[in-house]
Design a protein around this motif. Structure first.
Motif, PDB file in Angstrom:
ATOM      1  N   GLN A   1      17.352  43.473 -20.451  1.00  0.00           N
ATOM      2  CA  GLN A   1      18.412  44.475 -20.431  1.00  0.00           C
ATOM      3  C   GLN A   1      18.240  45.967 -19.799  1.00  0.00           C
TER       4      GLN A   1
ATOM      5  N   LEU B   1      20.134  34.067 -10.671  1.00  0.00           N
ATOM      6  CA  LEU B   1      21.020  34.742 -11.718  1.00  0.00           C
ATOM      7  C   LEU B   1      22.371  33.894 -11.900  1.00  0.00           C
TER       8      LEU B   1
ATOM      9  N   ARG C   1      21.934  31.583 -14.793  1.00  0.00           N
ATOM     10  CA  ARG C   1      22.073  31.982 -16.153  1.00  0.00           C
ATOM     11  C   ARG C   1      23.485  31.759 -16.264  1.00  0.00           C
TER      12      ARG C   1
ATOM     13  N   ASP D   1      24.951  40.805 -18.382  1.00  0.00           N
ATOM     14  CA  ASP D   1      24.304  40.464 -16.908  1.00  0.00           C
ATOM     15  C   ASP D   1      24.871  41.305 -16.063  1.00  0.00           C
TER      16      ASP D   1
ATOM     17  N   THR E   1      22.641  44.258 -13.851  1.00  0.00           N
ATOM     18  CA  THR E   1      22.523  43.910 -12.436  1.00  0.00           C
ATOM     19  C   THR E   1      23.411  44.732 -11.671  1.00  0.00           C
TER      20      THR E   1
END
Length: 453
Positions: A234, A397, A400, A413, A417
């Motif tokens: 994070q 990504l 995920r 997320d 990002t």
């Protein structure tokens, strides 16, 4: 049946509730609490009760995951999953029309500080425990639980952590001491996001150093290391996230289940569970089941339904995309992840550690533990999806989203990002941060409310 499961009861729920609440405690209860704090058995029971507090419906019994995922959707019928229930507080989170007296938000805040107060109580009264090894382990468990709660509080009630920046934006109130007198003035300003993260990391490092390799259904050192990997990710601290995840993969003894479906709906820990919240008839029902499941599976018929926008992200042969069922009562498409009313809540699955290691290795240009391609394909092969020859960061990504969908990760997320939910909801929107509850701002004269509320 959970005949061999450790049953956790809330021993002191009437005493150690949110330190922000102004409660009138009956004199008898106050005396009982004082007596409990004088004995070793009492302190042990407080720690056991803290695990039960964590399992509560307003906490890690499912609610934190639910609100995180509802926050990550647009609030429209085109959302990947959609709230169709009648609970107004959850609907308002889904539609981004949250008020300062939202009961779901209040319940999370209250339960979180109840857990923090209980962990502080254990640490401050640990001298009542005679065995020094047990003292060390109990303090480590308390720090694990405290850090877990602070991490979710700061992610939900504060603006996102920004990698490479001095994160002086307001985080949450740090309560470093247990509250015994609820009539005292508890006014305090929120610490910065940077300060809250520093406490989280310090607690988790201590927990990792002092917890045993295995610890029954309680937190062990690899549960602490797994949450630490999540925290580092994070923060955008990819080297540390990679190394922590790699440690869990190599040394925890956990393994991926052979089939994706085997990772869910069980009432005893499976090999893939690095840490799971134990649910029993005594501790309460699994709130994920309540919101996601059909009536026959113990739910409310599907308060949260899966739309085609999410299913369409999967290849036809990807078993994760077909891990759904249709509720015959109302024809709603529901997730098969949550169909056991008293099934455990898998807070950390080993699959997440492979995803963290893969993404971190990609970003760092390394191959610690294994290549990012092999890690991603390990998960894709299990799901019968086509393996990647050379996955991009976008592929990683997206993986995920496919692997961890409806497990509470999506909003975090998006924030880390710097993505967006829609054109009007970028990652740093005020609407994606919960308000400090009204009862808190009414009683805490020093606290600052979040922007937009």
């Amino acid at each position: 049946m959970k005949t061999n499961k450790l049953i956790l009861f809330i021993i002191l729920a009437s005493f150690f509730v949110s330190c922000e609440n102004e409660l009138e405690i009956e004199p008898k209860n106050s005396k009982d609490a004082v007596e409990i704090l004088k004995t070793e058995a009492g302190i042990i029971n407080i720690l056991n009760g803290t695990y039960a507090q964590a399992a509560a419906g307003s906490g890690y019994g499912g609610r934190i995951s639910i609100v995180s995922d509802l926050l990550a959707q647009t609030g429209k019928s085109s959302s990947e999953w959609r709230f169709r229930g009648t609970t107004g507080s959850l609907r308002n989170i889904f539609t981004k029309s949250i008020l300062v007296d939202n009961t779901a938000v209040e319940d999370i805040y209250t339960n979180s500080y109840a857990i923090i107060n209980s962990t502080n109580t254990v640490i401050e009264n640990i001298d009542k425990v005679t065995d020094t090894n047990l003292q060390t382990r109990m303090i480590a468990e308390a720090k694990f639980l405290r850090s877990l709660v602070y991490f979710d509080l700061v992610r939900l009630f504060a603006k996102p952590y920004i990698a490479g920046s001095i994160n002086n934006q307001l985080g949450v109130v740090i309560r470093s001491k247990a509250i015994y007198d609820y009539k005292a003035d508890l006014s305090k300003e929120r610490s910065t996001v940077e300060e809250v993260y520093a406490l989280i990391i310090s607690d988790l490092k201590d927990a990792y150093a002092n917890l045993p390799d295995t610890n029954s259904y309680y937190a062990d050192k690899y549960a602490a290391q797994a949450i630490l990997a999540r925290v580092y990710l994070q923060q955008g601290n990819y080297a540390e996230a990679r190394d922590a995840a790699n440690d869990v993969i190599l040394n925890s003894g956990n393994e991926l289940m052979k089939k994706y479906s085997q990772a869910f709906n069980h009432d005893t820990d499976q090999l893939e569970d690095v840490f799971a919240i134990q649910m029993t008839k005594q501790s309460g029902s699994n709130q994920l089941v309540n919101s996601y499941a059909s009536e026959v599976n113990g739910g409310r018929g599907g308060d949260i339904v899966i739309n085609s926008a999410y299913i369409n992200k999967f290849e036809t042969n990807d078993e994760r995309g077909s891990f759904v069922y249709i509720n015959p009562v109302n024809n709603r498409r529901l997730s098969s992840k949550y169909t056991s009313e008293f099934g455990d809540v898998p807070l950390v699955r080993l699959a997440e550690m492979y995803l963290i290691r893969a993404e971190s290795n990609f970003r760092e240009g390394t191959a610690v533990g294994d290549t990012y391609t092999n890690d991603i394909n390990l998960l894709r092969n299990r799901a019968k999806a086509t393996p990647f020859a050379n996955p991009t960061l976008t592929d990683i990504l997206r993986e995920r989203e496919l692997e961890l969908g409806m497990e509470g990760f999506r909003i975090h997320d998006i924030k880390r990002t710097k993505g967006s939910i829609s054109a009007s909801l970028p990652w740093d929107s005020d609407l994606l941060v919960f308000p400090i509850p009204l009862y808190e701002t009414n009683t805490n004269k020093l606290i600052t409310q979040n922007p937009g509320y």
